[in-house]
Design an enzyme around this catalytic site. Structure first.
Site, PDB file in Angstrom:
ATOM      1  CB  CYS A   1     -18.088   4.820   1.459  1.00 34.70           C
ATOM      2  SG  CYS A   1     -19.782   4.297   0.512  1.00 34.70           S
TER       3      CYS A   1
ATOM      4  CB  CYS B   1     -19.754  -6.434  -6.388  1.00 28.65           C
ATOM      5  SG  CYS B   1     -18.851  -7.284  -7.745  1.00 28.65           S
TER       6      CYS B   1
ATOM      7  CG  ASP C   1      -1.994   1.148   1.170  1.00 32.47           C
ATOM      8  OD1 ASP C   1      -2.390   1.530   0.119  1.00 32.47           O
ATOM      9  OD2 ASP C   1      -2.168   1.682   2.292  1.00 32.47           O
TER      10      ASP C   1
ATOM     11  CB  CYS D   1     -14.372   9.047  -3.033  1.00 32.95           C
ATOM     12  SG  CYS D   1     -14.558   7.384  -2.648  1.00 32.95           S
TER      13      CYS D   1
ATOM     14  CB  CYS E   1     -17.827  -5.594 -15.351  1.00 34.17           C
ATOM     15  SG  CYS E   1     -16.800  -5.436 -13.964  1.00 34.17           S
TER      16      CYS E   1
ATOM     17  CB  CYS F   1     -21.626   6.112  -6.401  1.00 34.03           C
ATOM     18  SG  CYS F   1     -20.231   7.178  -5.750  1.00 34.03           S
TER      19      CYS F   1
END
Length: 342
Positions: A236, A243, A129, A209, A183, A193
Site C-alpha cells: 500500500c 505526502c 534491508d 497495516c 512535516c 491510512c
C-alpha cells in the site's frame, strides 16, 4: 577556501555512489540509534505482529550499528529512487514491487562500492534491508532525510520513494548535517491510512497495516480489514502518495524497476504454482507464493469485482488450499451482496 583531504575523499565517495546508480549518498556517525528504546516498547506492545522474531533479533546491532564493525569510523547511507507512475491495472501493487526485486540489484551496486572503498584501505560491512540496522533512523542521522509522521523517510527532493542501503566503513569521512523535520502540522498520511494503522504521529501498528496484511501476514486476512484493503493487491502506498513532498517526485532512472505487464486478476486466479513462479521469479512478489497471492486477489475482487468475475472465483472456491478457497467464498458473497442491492 582550503579543502581538506577528508572533504576531497568524501566528495569522491559520493561521486562514485552516484556513478554506480545511487541517487543519494550521505555520511553519518557510527552512533547508538535514537530509536532503540522506542523499538523495544514497540515490540513489547505487539505492534510488530508476527514479524517480532525478526525485528527482535540482534538487539545489540539495532541499538548500535557499531556492533557489526567495532572499528567503523563512518556510516555511509545510500538512497535509490524507485518512483514511477502506476500502470492502469485492476488491483494496485506498491510501486517498489512493480518491476524486478531491488534485493537483487542494490547488493551488486553496494558490492562495487565496497570494492572501491577497500581499494582506499577500508574494511566494510554492508546492509540492504536484511540487516538488523535500523535503516530509517540511520538515514536521519546521516542527513538523508527525516522520518515523517507515517514513519517513512522523506527527502526534500526525492520525497518518500527511496530504497535504502548502508555501508559501515573503517574509513573516516566527513559527516553530513541532519535535515530538519518539515512535516509541520500536516497529517495527510495519518488521514489517508484506510485501516488506521498510523495510530498517531510517528506511531505505526503493523497489525493494521495493509502492507503487512498483504505481504508479511501468512494467514487469513482478518475480516474487519478486508473491505478497507480496497483494491490493494500487494502492499500500500496511500500514506506515501498523499505526502506533499512528493510533488517533485521524478521517475526512476533504473529500468530494472519499470512495471512488468500483467494479465487481469481473473486470469491469475487460474494459475498453477509453476505459472506463479515463472511469472514472478525475480520480483518482490515471488516470496509471497501462490496461496497468499490468490488470497489477495480474492479480497480485491471481493471489493471491486462484478458478475464477470464470479466464474473464476467459484473455481477458486474449490481450490485445495483452504487459504484460497475461504477468501474466494468471501469474495463471492461480497459481489453477490452488491448485485442483489443494485
Amino acid at each position: 577556501m582550503v579543502v581538506s583531504d577528508q572533504q576531497l575523499e568524501t566528495r569522491a565517495l559520493k561521486a562514485k555512489a552516484l556513478d554506480l546508480g545511487f541517487d543519494l549518498c550521505a555520511i553519518g556517525p557510527v552512533a547508538a540509534s535514537p530509536h532503540a528504546d522506542y523499538l523495544s516498547e514497540w515490540l513489547e506492545q505487539g505492534r510488530a505482529a508476527d514479524m517480532e522474531p525478526w525485528m527482535g533479533r540482534n538487539p545489540e546491532v539495532r541499538k548500535n550499528p557499531a556492533a557489526l564493525l567495532p572499528e567503523a569510523r563512518s556510516l555511509v547511507v545510500l538512497g535509490m529512487n524507485y518512483y514511477q507512475p502506476e500502470p492502469e491495472l485492476r488491483g494496485r501493487i506498491a510501486k517498489y514491487a512493480l518491476g524486478k526485486d531491488y534485493h537483487d540489484l542494490i547488493p551488486e551496486r553496494l558490492e562495487q562500492l565496497d570494492d572501491w572503498l577497500a581499494a582506499q584501505g577500508g574494511v566494510q560491512r554492508k546492509a540492504v534491508d536484511t540487516s538488523a540496522i535500523l535503516e530509517k533512523p540511520a538515514a536521519v542521522t546521516a542527513g538523508l532525510g527525516w522520518q515523517g509522521k507515517s514513519t517513512i523517510l522523506i527527502h526534500p527532493k526525492w520525497g518518500t520513494w527511496m530504497f535504502l542501503a548502508e555501508l559501515l566503513t573503517t574509513l573516516d569521512f566527513q559527516t553530513d548535517p541532519e535535515i530538519k523535520n518539515h512535516c509541520g502540522s500536516c497529517t495527510r498520511c495519518i488521514d489517508a491510512c484506510p485501516t488506521g494503522a498510523i495510530t498517531g504521529p510517528y506511531q505505526l501498528d503493523s497489525r493494521r497495516c495493509i502492507s503487512y496484511l498483504t505481504i508479511e501476514h501468512k494467514g487469513a486476512i482478518p475480516i474487519q480489514y478486508r473491505r478497507a484493503i480496497g483494491d490493494h493487491l500487494y502492499g500500500c502506498d496511500d500514506c506515501l502518495d498523499v505526502c506533499p513532498w512528493n510533488r517533485w517526485a521524478q521517475k526512476t532512472r533504473e529500468a530494472t524497476f519499470d512495471p512488468i505487464p500483467r494479465v487481469d486478476l481473473t486470469d491469475m486466479l487460474g494459475w498453477s504454482d509453476d505459472t506463479f513462479r515463472n511469472e514472478f521469479r525475480g520480483t518482490p512478489i515471488f516470496r509471497l507464493k501462490r496461496p497468499r497471492w490468490l488470497r489477495n486477489i480474492c479480497v480485491v475482487l471481493g471489493n471491486i469485482g462484478g458478475a464477470n468475475d464470479l466464474p473464476a472465483l467459484k473455481q477458486a472456491a474449490d481450490d485445495p488450499d483452504p487459504l484460497v478457497s475461504e477468501h474466494a467464498k468471501w469474495a463471492i458473497n461480497e459481489i453477490n451482496g452488491r448485485i442483489s442491492t443494485a
